[in-house]
Scaffold this active site. Structure first.
Site, PDB file in Angstrom:
ATOM      1  NE  ARG A   1      31.200  16.964  20.187  1.00 46.43           N
ATOM      2  CZ  ARG A   1      30.676  16.961  21.411  1.00 46.43           C
ATOM      3  NH1 ARG A   1      29.823  17.888  21.765  1.00 46.43           N
ATOM      4  NH2 ARG A   1      30.995  16.035  22.284  1.00 46.43           N
TER       5      ARG A   1
ATOM      6  CD  GLN B   1      30.102  10.632  27.804  1.00 49.45           C
ATOM      7  OE1 GLN B   1      30.288  11.781  27.461  1.00 49.45           O
ATOM      8  NE2 GLN B   1      30.104  10.254  29.073  1.00 49.45           N
TER       9      GLN B   1
ATOM     10  CB  CYS C   1      26.893  11.439  28.050  1.00 45.34           C
ATOM     11  SG  CYS C   1      25.429  11.973  27.154  1.00 45.34           S
TER      12      CYS C   1
ATOM     13  NE  ARG D   1      34.237  12.348  27.258  1.00 43.00           N
ATOM     14  CZ  ARG D   1      33.520  13.123  26.424  1.00 43.00           C
ATOM     15  NH1 ARG D   1      32.336  13.563  26.805  1.00 43.00           N
ATOM     16  NH2 ARG D   1      33.956  13.413  25.217  1.00 43.00           N
TER      17      ARG D   1
END
Ligand code: CP
Ligand code: NVA
Length: 311
Positions: free
Chosen positions: A104, A134, A266, A294
């Site tokens: 990330r 996502q 999300c 997820r």
């Protein structure tokens, strides 16, 4: 053949369908308590995270535990990628110990650079340009409610950001209709839009962008929004707020959609900003289904990358 998952565009139509099917099977097994610990016993996933996370991190960690493996979380404080050590060296080192990296990052180039230097699969766990894990969870959620995604019209209202980009790309790859409503200065990047339009042509989907939220939402089967200021843009929040106010997903806007339209986000959400509490906590909301999914899509992704060596 796919080695990394950096962008939704890395997936062909068939690979996207296969991943969603695999995720649905893993989900069903998980709900009836099938033991999945033989899938990745003894294997490790490194989580290289420059930004905070609840869903992405826990879904990867729990997923690896359920598969009999382990996830190793490395925050910016732990490794200071690009400061204490170059991105390339982080990739080369991790490749000697673990079987997969999920990263990330602030800059999308960081995740592509990791992939360039790693000898193991790299997954984009969110960058400034995309949030491809996502989008998989979102499409699994939509597919659970609408069996024929070709017939599904998704309205995305808000910032033309990473979440929006990945939704457009995956929607196009699956032949869906995705209508985006953004303030004129916050439209998706033209390159992403062009890529999505190209995919939509190939798979008979439709991608359109408008600055009028009612146009996007009219007759929609699902209405999706995300925060007005993403991680790293917090200093812009006050400036963005008045620009985005007409794009709030509230009961009035939702009344333009199909009566049973799903409400999607999300998360994390800012109730009273991009979405009102009555809407996100109302009966049409599937935000926690998205969050659960997820887990299942990320498990499908890692098991397919690690079991077979390829998707
Ligand atoms: N939606 C999502 O990616 O949540 P986190 O930032 O908590 O991982
Ligand atoms: N667009 C948001 C998504 C968070 C999951 C961000 O990048 O902060």
């Amino acid at each position: 053949m796919l080695k990394h998952y950096l962008s939704v565009a890395d997936l062909s139509h068939d690979e996207a369908i296969a991943l969603l099917e695999r995720a649905a099977i893993l989900k069903e097994e998980w709900h009836i308590g099938v033991d999945q610990t033989s899938h990745l016993r003894g294997q490790t996933l490194a989580l290289v995270f420059e930004k905070p996370s609840l869903r992405t991190r826990v879904a990867f960690e729990a997923g690896m535990t359920q598969f009999g493996g382990h996830a190793n979380y490395l925050s910016a404080n732990d490794i200071d990628m690009g400061g204490r050590e170059s991105v390339a060296d982080v990739a080369r080192n991790l490749s000697r110990w673990v079987q997969c990296i999920a990263a990330r990052v602030f800059r999308h180039q960081t995740v592509t650079e990791l992939a360039r230097h790693a000898t193991i699969p790299v997954i984009n766990a969110l960058s400034d340009i995309e949030h491809p894990c996502q989008a998989l969870a979102d499409m699994l959620t939509l597919h659970e409610h609408y069996s024929d995604l070709h017939e599904c019209r998704l309205a995305y209202v808000g910032d033309g950001n990473n979440v929006c980009n990945s939704l457009m790309l995956l929607g196009a790859t699956l032949g869906m209709t995705v209508i985006v409503a953004c303030p004129p200065d916050y439209r998706p990047h033209p390159d992403m839009l062009a890529q999505a339009e190209h995919l939509a042509n190939e798979y008979e989907g439709t991608i359109a962008v408008t600055s009028v939220p009612e146009e996007a939402v009219e007759g929609a089967d699902a209405v999706y929004t995300d925060v007005w200021a993403s991680m790293g843009q917090e200093h812009e929040a006050a400036r963005r707020r008045p620009v985005f106010e007409p794009y709030q997903v509230n009961a009035h806007l939702l009344s333009r959609a199909n009566p049973e339209a799903l409400v999607m986000h999300c998360l994390p959400a800012h109730r009273g900003e991009e979405i009102t509490a009555d809407v996100i906590d109302g009966p049409q909301s599937v935000v926690f289904e998205q969050a659960e999914n997820r887990l299942h899509v990320q498990k499908a992704l890692i098991v397919q990358l690690l079991e077979a060596g390829h998707l």
